[in-house]
Design a protein around this motif. Structure first.
Motif, PDB file in Angstrom:
ATOM      1  N   LYS A  30      45.908  43.082  18.540  1.00 53.56           N
ATOM      2  CA  LYS A  30      47.239  43.060  17.924  1.00 53.56           C
ATOM      3  C   LYS A  30      47.313  44.018  16.740  1.00 53.56           C
ATOM      4  O   LYS A  30      48.404  44.470  16.360  1.00 53.56           O
ATOM      5  N   ASN A  31      46.151  44.345  16.168  1.00 58.21           N
ATOM      6  CA  ASN A  31      46.097  45.270  15.040  1.00 58.21           C
ATOM      7  C   ASN A  31      45.646  46.668  15.447  1.00 58.21           C
ATOM      8  O   ASN A  31      46.045  47.661  14.853  1.00 58.21           O
ATOM      9  N   HIS A  32      44.792  46.702  16.461  1.00 56.82           N
ATOM     10  CA  HIS A  32      44.253  47.987  16.893  1.00 56.82           C
ATOM     11  C   HIS A  32      43.744  47.846  18.326  1.00 56.82           C
ATOM     12  O   HIS A  32      43.004  46.911  18.627  1.00 56.82           O
ATOM     13  N   ALA A  33      44.125  48.772  19.186  1.00 59.42           N
ATOM     14  CA  ALA A  33      43.731  48.704  20.594  1.00 59.42           C
ATOM     15  C   ALA A  33      42.290  49.169  20.744  1.00 59.42           C
ATOM     16  O   ALA A  33      41.988  50.174  21.398  1.00 59.42           O
ATOM     17  N   ASP A  34      41.393  48.420  20.119  1.00 59.28           N
ATOM     18  CA  ASP A  34      39.965  48.733  20.155  1.00 59.28           C
ATOM     19  C   ASP A  34      39.451  48.704  21.592  1.00 59.28           C
ATOM     20  O   ASP A  34      39.759  47.782  22.365  1.00 59.28           O
ATOM     21  N   GLU A  35      38.647  49.697  21.959  1.00 57.71           N
ATOM     22  CA  GLU A  35      38.180  49.819  23.344  1.00 57.71           C
ATOM     23  C   GLU A  35      37.401  48.586  23.802  1.00 57.71           C
ATOM     24  O   GLU A  35      37.635  48.057  24.896  1.00 57.71           O
ATOM     25  N   ASP A  36      36.469  48.119  22.973  1.00 55.18           N
ATOM     26  CA  ASP A  36      35.667  46.951  23.340  1.00 55.18           C
ATOM     27  C   ASP A  36      36.521  45.690  23.416  1.00 55.18           C
ATOM     28  O   ASP A  36      36.340  44.852  24.314  1.00 55.18           O
ATOM     29  N   ALA A  37      37.451  45.537  22.480  1.00 54.32           N
ATOM     30  CA  ALA A  37      38.308  44.345  22.462  1.00 54.32           C
ATOM     31  C   ALA A  37      39.225  44.310  23.675  1.00 54.32           C
ATOM     32  O   ALA A  37      39.445  43.245  24.270  1.00 54.32           O
ATOM     33  N   VAL A  38      39.754  45.477  24.064  1.00 56.12           N
ATOM     34  CA  VAL A  38      40.608  45.552  25.259  1.00 56.12           C
ATOM     35  C   VAL A  38      39.801  45.118  26.483  1.00 56.12           C
ATOM     36  O   VAL A  38      40.271  44.325  27.314  1.00 56.12           O
ATOM     37  N   HIS A  39      38.593  45.631  26.590  1.00 56.34           N
ATOM     38  CA  HIS A  39      37.725  45.259  27.723  1.00 56.34           C
ATOM     39  C   HIS A  39      37.433  43.761  27.714  1.00 56.34           C
ATOM     40  O   HIS A  39      37.533  43.086  28.752  1.00 56.34           O
ATOM     41  N   ASP A  40      37.089  43.222  26.532  1.00 56.82           N
ATOM     42  CA  ASP A  40      36.699  41.812  26.439  1.00 56.82           C
ATOM     43  C   ASP A  40      37.876  40.868  26.694  1.00 56.82           C
ATOM     44  O   ASP A  40      37.689  39.777  27.241  1.00 56.82           O
ATOM     45  N   VAL A  41      39.074  41.283  26.293  1.00 52.33           N
ATOM     46  CA  VAL A  41      40.260  40.472  26.594  1.00 52.33           C
ATOM     47  C   VAL A  41      40.449  40.378  28.102  1.00 52.33           C
ATOM     48  O   VAL A  41      40.708  39.301  28.650  1.00 52.33           O
ATOM     49  N   ARG A  42      40.321  41.497  28.783  1.00 54.82           N
ATOM     50  CA  ARG A  42      40.514  41.513  30.237  1.00 54.82           C
ATOM     51  C   ARG A  42      39.466  40.651  30.946  1.00 54.82           C
ATOM     52  O   ARG A  42      39.780  39.916  31.879  1.00 54.82           O
TER      53      ARG A  42
END
Length: 278
Positions: A30-42
């Motif tokens: 929600k603050n930054h489309a971090d690559e690792d966070a995007v992957h982990d959310v999916r």
């Protein structure tokens, strides 16, 4: 396989853990489309969808069906950003970087900025709490079957069904038809994430999960290369660039063909992954 008293507590812990992973990485995004966070959310969303499917097969709940529908919508929000992240990472690490495609990389970086902006805007209007509110329903569903002495068998039935679906897709595979490879990849994902759940009760199942993930990753690499070619076709290049990019596309297509046939040649490994018993 261990008894039911072992399955249910670890099952509940697993549900809580995956919801925590989803919520924490969703907040980051929600603050930054971090690559690792995007992957982990999916990944967390895939696991939650599999959990809900598992429980729905036992309890047939409209609430669980609603949750799965919502979770899939959330997952789609992150797909465009994930595609461009993976593509840029591939270009940074691939041996194919010998080709001069700096203009194309700049183009992809513009797409990344645009897709990340779109994601952040979408997440302003999307609340993690909408999905988290279903957590109790999943936990209650898991607890409600804790007295069912046939729970192990019912879980195994779900695994067997997922595996039989995988074998059905495998029998139709053609290394020259991507659609058939993609169908196997989707079926592998479904089988793997359900195996993830059942492996909670017996560590011996983890070897199957790991092998399935390896096979899934092989097909995932083919998908990533196809996404890269898709971006190339969308890239408005002039004749000066064409001579530089055409060899790159040819190389990608050769890699896809090689990977596709390699997977086809090892497809019999899937026949040895699991033995249907129900």
């Amino acid at each position: 396989m261990k008894g039911i008293e072992t399955i249910i507590p670890s099952f509940e812990d697993y549900i809580s853990m995956v919801f925590t992973d989803f919520e924490s990485n969703f907040k980051i995004c929600k603050n930054h489309a971090d690559e690792d966070a995007v992957h982990d959310v999916r990944v967390a969303l895939r696991r939650l969808i599999s959990l809900a499917s598992f429980l729905d097969s036992i309890n047939d709940s409209s609430t669980l069906k609603s949750f799965r529908k919502r979770a899939k919508k959330y997952q789609k929000l992150f797909s465009p950003v994930r595609d461009v992240h993976v593509t840029l990472k591939f270009l940074e690490t691939s041996k194919l970087k010998q080709f001069e495609v700096s203009d194309f990389i700049s183009y992809l970086q513009e797409i990344r900025s645009a897709e990340e902006k779109n994601l952040l805007q979408a997440l302003i209007e999307t609340k993690a709490s909408i999905l988290i509110n279903y957590k109790e329903a999943l936990l209650n569903s898991a607890t409600s079957v804790s007295s069912d002495l046939q729970i192990e068998k019912r879980l195994l039935v779900v695994i067997d069904d997922a595996y039989l679906n995988l074998i059905d897709k495998l029998l139709k595979i053609n290394p020259n038809q991507f659609e058939t490879l993609h169908a196997v990849r989707i079926a592998l994902k479904d089988f793997r994430y359900k195996m993830d759940i059942i492996s909670l009760s017996n560590i011996e199942y983890q070897a199957i999960v790991n092998h399935t993930k390896k096979l899934q990753d092989n097909l995932g690499e083919i998908q990533d290369l196809r996404v890269l070619i898709h971006y190339f076709t969308q890239f408005d290049i002039n004749s000066a660039h064409t001579s530089k990019i055409d060899p790159f596309i040819t190389c990608l297509e050769e890699n896809i063909s090689s990977l596709s046939h390699a997977f086809y040649n090892q497809r019999f490994e899937i026949h040895q992954l699991w033995e249907v018993t129900t």
